[in-house]
Design a protein around this motif. Structure first.
Motif, PDB file in Angstrom:
ATOM      1  N   GLU A 102      -8.730   4.705   4.766  1.00  0.00           N
ATOM      2  CA  GLU A 102      -7.385   5.288   4.819  1.00  0.00           C
ATOM      3  C   GLU A 102      -6.868   5.426   6.242  1.00  0.00           C
ATOM      4  N   ASN A 103      -7.778   5.623   7.218  1.00  0.00           N
ATOM      5  CA  ASN A 103      -7.347   5.777   8.607  1.00  0.00           C
ATOM      6  C   ASN A 103      -7.043   4.424   9.262  1.00  0.00           C
ATOM      7  N   GLY A 104      -7.171   3.326   8.511  1.00  0.00           N
ATOM      8  CA  GLY A 104      -6.849   2.003   9.037  1.00  0.00           C
ATOM      9  C   GLY A 104      -8.039   1.211   9.539  1.00  0.00           C
ATOM     10  N   ASN A 105      -9.205   1.847   9.642  1.00  0.00           N
ATOM     11  CA  ASN A 105     -10.402   1.117  10.075  1.00  0.00           C
ATOM     12  C   ASN A 105     -10.806   0.097   9.021  1.00  0.00           C
ATOM     13  N   ILE A 106     -11.201  -1.058   9.503  1.00  0.00           N
ATOM     14  CA  ILE A 106     -11.622  -2.129   8.604  1.00  0.00           C
ATOM     15  C   ILE A 106     -13.055  -2.514   8.931  1.00  0.00           C
ATOM     16  N   LYS A 107     -13.870  -2.609   7.893  1.00  0.00           N
ATOM     17  CA  LYS A 107     -15.230  -3.120   8.025  1.00  0.00           C
ATOM     18  C   LYS A 107     -15.353  -4.268   7.038  1.00  0.00           C
ATOM     19  N   PHE A 108     -16.132  -5.273   7.413  1.00  0.00           N
ATOM     20  CA  PHE A 108     -16.251  -6.425   6.529  1.00  0.00           C
ATOM     21  C   PHE A 108     -17.632  -7.044   6.611  1.00  0.00           C
ATOM     22  N   LEU A 109     -17.939  -7.836   5.586  1.00  0.00           N
ATOM     23  CA  LEU A 109     -19.228  -8.496   5.441  1.00  0.00           C
ATOM     24  C   LEU A 109     -18.986 -10.003   5.427  1.00  0.00           C
ATOM     25  N   THR A 110     -19.881 -10.764   6.062  1.00  0.00           N
ATOM     26  CA  THR A 110     -19.725 -12.209   6.145  1.00  0.00           C
ATOM     27  C   THR A 110     -20.922 -12.926   5.510  1.00  0.00           C
ATOM     28  N   LYS A 111     -20.720 -14.228   5.271  1.00  0.00           N
ATOM     29  CA  LYS A 111     -21.782 -15.065   4.704  1.00  0.00           C
ATOM     30  C   LYS A 111     -21.438 -16.515   4.996  1.00  0.00           C
ATOM     31  N   GLY A 112     -22.440 -17.303   5.315  1.00  0.00           N
ATOM     32  CA  GLY A 112     -22.243 -18.744   5.446  1.00  0.00           C
ATOM     33  C   GLY A 112     -22.104 -19.362   4.076  1.00  0.00           C
ATOM     34  N   ASP A 113     -21.171 -20.302   3.910  1.00  0.00           N
ATOM     35  CA  ASP A 113     -20.947 -20.926   2.596  1.00  0.00           C
ATOM     36  C   ASP A 113     -22.206 -21.590   2.055  1.00  0.00           C
ATOM     37  N   ASN A 114     -23.055 -22.096   2.932  1.00  0.00           N
ATOM     38  CA  ASN A 114     -24.255 -22.817   2.528  1.00  0.00           C
ATOM     39  C   ASN A 114     -25.491 -21.915   2.490  1.00  0.00           C
ATOM     40  N   ASN A 115     -25.311 -20.617   2.717  1.00  0.00           N
ATOM     41  CA  ASN A 115     -26.433 -19.665   2.715  1.00  0.00           C
ATOM     42  C   ASN A 115     -26.524 -18.968   1.364  1.00  0.00           C
ATOM     43  N   GLU A 116     -27.733 -18.552   1.010  1.00  0.00           N
ATOM     44  CA  GLU A 116     -27.961 -17.867  -0.259  1.00  0.00           C
ATOM     45  C   GLU A 116     -27.572 -16.388  -0.208  1.00  0.00           C
ATOM     46  N   VAL A 117     -27.745 -15.764   0.971  1.00  0.00           N
ATOM     47  CA  VAL A 117     -27.507 -14.323   1.088  1.00  0.00           C
ATOM     48  C   VAL A 117     -26.465 -14.041   2.168  1.00  0.00           C
ATOM     49  N   ASP A 119     -24.833 -11.912   5.508  1.00  0.00           N
ATOM     50  CA  ASP A 119     -25.288 -11.920   6.904  1.00  0.00           C
ATOM     51  C   ASP A 119     -25.905 -10.616   7.397  1.00  0.00           C
ATOM     52  N   ARG A 120     -26.161  -9.659   6.539  1.00  0.00           N
ATOM     53  CA  ARG A 120     -26.702  -8.377   7.013  1.00  0.00           C
ATOM     54  C   ARG A 120     -28.002  -8.562   7.793  1.00  0.00           C
ATOM     55  N   GLY A 121     -28.759  -9.578   7.476  1.00  0.00           N
ATOM     56  CA  GLY A 121     -29.986  -9.868   8.210  1.00  0.00           C
ATOM     57  C   GLY A 121     -29.731 -10.388   9.625  1.00  0.00           C
ATOM     58  N   LEU A 122     -28.517 -10.875   9.889  1.00  0.00           N
ATOM     59  CA  LEU A 122     -28.156 -11.375  11.217  1.00  0.00           C
ATOM     60  C   LEU A 122     -27.588 -10.274  12.121  1.00  0.00           C
ATOM     61  N   TYR A 123     -27.018  -9.235  11.508  1.00  0.00           N
ATOM     62  CA  TYR A 123     -26.417  -8.162  12.292  1.00  0.00           C
ATOM     63  C   TYR A 123     -27.510  -7.383  13.017  1.00  0.00           C
ATOM     64  N   LYS A 124     -27.099  -6.578  14.003  1.00  0.00           N
ATOM     65  CA  LYS A 124     -28.105  -5.779  14.712  1.00  0.00           C
ATOM     66  C   LYS A 124     -28.740  -4.779  13.739  1.00  0.00           C
ATOM     67  N   ASN A 128     -24.642  -2.721   8.827  1.00  0.00           N
ATOM     68  CA  ASN A 128     -24.415  -3.369   7.541  1.00  0.00           C
ATOM     69  C   ASN A 128     -23.068  -4.054   7.434  1.00  0.00           C
ATOM     70  N   TRP A 129     -22.152  -3.742   8.355  1.00  0.00           N
ATOM     71  CA  TRP A 129     -20.798  -4.285   8.319  1.00  0.00           C
ATOM     72  C   TRP A 129     -20.362  -4.662   9.732  1.00  0.00           C
ATOM     73  N   LEU A 130     -19.458  -5.608   9.813  1.00  0.00           N
ATOM     74  CA  LEU A 130     -18.831  -5.951  11.087  1.00  0.00           C
ATOM     75  C   LEU A 130     -17.508  -5.208  11.209  1.00  0.00           C
ATOM     76  N   GLU A 131     -17.034  -5.065  12.436  1.00  0.00           N
ATOM     77  CA  GLU A 131     -15.734  -4.464  12.696  1.00  0.00           C
ATOM     78  C   GLU A 131     -14.893  -5.453  13.484  1.00  0.00           C
ATOM     79  N   LYS A 132     -13.609  -5.170  13.620  1.00  0.00           N
ATOM     80  CA  LYS A 132     -12.708  -6.082  14.336  1.00  0.00           C
ATOM     81  C   LYS A 132     -13.183  -6.366  15.755  1.00  0.00           C
ATOM     82  N   LYS A 133     -13.838  -5.415  16.394  1.00  0.00           N
ATOM     83  CA  LYS A 133     -14.307  -5.591  17.772  1.00  0.00           C
ATOM     84  C   LYS A 133     -15.376  -6.675  17.877  1.00  0.00           C
TER      85      LYS A 133
END
Length: 177
Positions: A102-117, A119-124, A128-133
């Motif tokens: 509601e405060n406008g913050n956006i978090k999102f999750l990514t995945k490679g089209d050719n990957n099974e799972v 990207d949470r395993g790639l993040y630090k 669990n989520w990426l941000e615009k930064k």
């Protein structure tokens, strides 16, 4: 081809001219790059796809053109290039989920089209989520396989140095007609 013999035969004025010409080419390339950064809003307006994780959308060696205007909302289905803390190389993957607070913050999750799972395993660790930064840019266009030269130069450093030496010698030894 006697590179050093050609350099010795060249008078000082010609040599200075060729070195200045080379410096102008390099500085022009840097100015164009900085101009693209300003126009696109992305710290890296052009990137090369380095893996097959986005096949069939993008293949290894495809050259992507990016923009990163902060006013544009991130949406599911969009292809983003992002950096993760602790990794030097940006990753090209698709946004699969978006959480908008509601405060406008956006978090999102990514995945490679050719990957099974996702990207949470790639993040630090603990993230669990990426941000615009984290976003370097968003794919707006591409040229297929044009970036394969970059991959070859990274995989074979001797080839890279040989190519740079040949190009440098050409610029220095090229005579104006």
């Amino acid at each position: 081809m006697d590179l050093f013999g050609d350099l010795r035969r060249m008078n000082k004025r010609q040599l200075y001219y060729q070195v200045l010409n080379f410096a102008m080419i390099v500085s022009s390339a840097l100015m164009i790059w900085k101009g693209l950064i300003v126009i696109t809003g992305s710290e890296s307006p052009i990137v090369v796809v380095l893996s097959g994780s986005m096949e069939p959308a993008f293949h290894r060696g495809d050259l992507l053109f990016l923009t990163n205007f902060h006013d544009d909302p991130i949406r599911a289905g969009e292809i983003v290039v992002f950096k993760v803390e602790g990794r030097d190389i940006p990753i090209v993957h698709r946004v699969i989920k978006v959480h908008e607070k509601e405060n406008g913050n956006i978090k999102f999750l990514t995945k490679g089209d050719n990957n099974e799972v996702d990207d949470r395993g790639l993040y630090k660790e603990g993230q669990n989520w990426l941000e615009k930064k984290d976003v370097v840019g968003r794919a707006r266009g591409f040229l297929p396989y044009v970036g394969i030269v970059t991959i070859i130069m990274n995989d074979y450093p001797k080839f890279k140095y040989a190519l740079l030496a040949v190009m440098g010698a050409y610029v220095l030894l090229k005579r104006e007609s």
